[in-house]
Design an enzyme around this catalytic site. Structure first.
Site, PDB file in Angstrom:
ATOM      1  N   HIS A   1       0.851  -1.204   0.000  1.00 38.41           N
ATOM      2  CA  HIS A   1       0.000   0.000   0.000  1.00 38.41           C
ATOM      3  C   HIS A   1       0.884   1.251   0.000  1.00 38.41           C
ATOM      4  O   HIS A   1       0.628   2.201  -0.729  1.00 38.41           O
ATOM      5  CB  HIS A   1      -0.886   0.051   1.247  1.00 38.41           C
ATOM      6  CG  HIS A   1      -1.934  -1.016   1.330  1.00 38.41           C
ATOM      7  ND1 HIS A   1      -2.116  -1.796   2.440  1.00 38.41           N
ATOM      8  CD2 HIS A   1      -2.872  -1.413   0.433  1.00 38.41           C
ATOM      9  CE1 HIS A   1      -3.131  -2.629   2.240  1.00 38.41           C
ATOM     10  NE2 HIS A   1      -3.600  -2.421   1.027  1.00 38.41           N
TER      11      HIS A   1
ATOM     12  N   LYS B   1     -18.237  -6.059   7.978  1.00 45.24           N
ATOM     13  CA  LYS B   1     -17.044  -6.891   8.152  1.00 45.24           C
ATOM     14  C   LYS B   1     -16.531  -6.755   9.579  1.00 45.24           C
ATOM     15  O   LYS B   1     -16.721  -5.721  10.213  1.00 45.24           O
ATOM     16  CB  LYS B   1     -15.936  -6.401   7.213  1.00 45.24           C
ATOM     17  CG  LYS B   1     -15.865  -7.128   5.874  1.00 45.24           C
ATOM     18  CD  LYS B   1     -14.535  -6.774   5.228  1.00 45.24           C
ATOM     19  CE  LYS B   1     -14.494  -7.085   3.759  1.00 45.24           C
ATOM     20  NZ  LYS B   1     -13.262  -6.545   3.141  1.00 45.24           N
TER      21      LYS B   1
ATOM     22  N   ARG C   1      -2.131  -5.895  -8.516  1.00 50.04           N
ATOM     23  CA  ARG C   1      -0.885  -6.649  -8.315  1.00 50.04           C
ATOM     24  C   ARG C   1      -0.696  -7.700  -9.385  1.00 50.04           C
ATOM     25  O   ARG C   1       0.376  -7.872  -9.934  1.00 50.04           O
ATOM     26  CB  ARG C   1      -0.893  -7.348  -6.934  1.00 50.04           C
ATOM     27  CG  ARG C   1      -0.822  -6.408  -5.766  1.00 50.04           C
ATOM     28  CD  ARG C   1      -1.300  -7.060  -4.508  1.00 50.04           C
ATOM     29  NE  ARG C   1      -2.724  -7.431  -4.641  1.00 50.04           N
ATOM     30  CZ  ARG C   1      -3.475  -7.872  -3.665  1.00 50.04           C
ATOM     31  NH1 ARG C   1      -2.959  -8.048  -2.463  1.00 50.04           N
ATOM     32  NH2 ARG C   1      -4.744  -8.163  -3.857  1.00 50.04           N
TER      33      ARG C   1
ATOM     34  N   SER D   1      -3.030  -7.725   2.804  1.00 54.62           N
ATOM     35  CA  SER D   1      -3.342  -7.573   4.233  1.00 54.62           C
ATOM     36  C   SER D   1      -3.850  -8.897   4.799  1.00 54.62           C
ATOM     37  O   SER D   1      -3.557  -9.244   5.942  1.00 54.62           O
ATOM     38  CB  SER D   1      -4.411  -6.500   4.428  1.00 54.62           C
ATOM     39  OG  SER D   1      -3.953  -5.253   4.006  1.00 54.62           O
TER      40      SER D   1
END
Ligand code: PNS
Length: 160
Positions: free
Chosen positions: A19, A43, A92, A130
């Site tokens: 990040h 979440k 990515r 993460s």
């Protein structure tokens, strides 16, 4: 060339070196970059939104044109409120593409004046997420080099 204000939204649970690599790249391209942490009530994150924002503030303080904020609700509404013209997202690998395409298209439908810009992080972070950082940490593995030291400390302090 004026590139205005861009928003880099995400969960950042927690912020990783990937990040930060993207934030550094984005801060060079845009006049101002707002890193916007999603406050998602559905979440159950590892870190609270305040903790996630605090870690981001600590690790981005050297970039004068980077701001950290928290948002809830629709990203397009937040972008409009902040008068942002761009949403910045990182890709990515090709596996990210489908999810990102779907989000970018939906955001374009909801906010036609908002452009999503994709950037690619350094190769070294192409496998970093993460989710994996949380898992490694929960299982007692090392996360050195994957996250900044402040996140390493906070992960160690977490009782899983
Ligand atoms: O880091 P993440 O979890 O991949 O980030 C996802 C995020 C925060 C960018 C996305 O879930 C989002 O924008 N949520 C806000 C609600 C919203 O606008 N949903 C519609 C997106 S098309």
């Amino acid at each position: 060339m004026k590139n205005g204000l861009a928003i880099y939204p995400g969960s950042f649970d927690p912020v990783t070196n990937g990040h930060l690599d993207l934030i550094e790249r984005g801060a060079k391209i845009f006049d101002r970059l707002v890193v916007a942490v999603l406050c998602n009530l559905e979440k159950a994150p590892l870190f609270s939104v305040e903790e996630r924002a605090a870690m981001l503030r600590e690790t981005t303080q050297s970039w004068a044109n980077v701001e950290v904020d928290v948002f809830a609700g629709l990203l397009v509404d937040y972008a409009q409120k902040r008068k942002a013209s761009v949403i910045l997202r990182g890709i990515r690998a090709i596996s990210d593409y489908e999810y990102e395409l779907q989000m970018a298209m939906m955001n374009r439908k909801l906010g036609p004046n908002l452009e999503t810009v994709f950037m690619i992080p350094a190769e070294a972070y192409s496998y970093l997420s993460s989710r994996l950082v949380r898992e490694i940490s929960r299982l007692g593995g090392p996360v050195e080099g994957l996250v900044p030291p402040v996140v390493e400390q906070r992960l160690r302090a977490k009782v899983f």
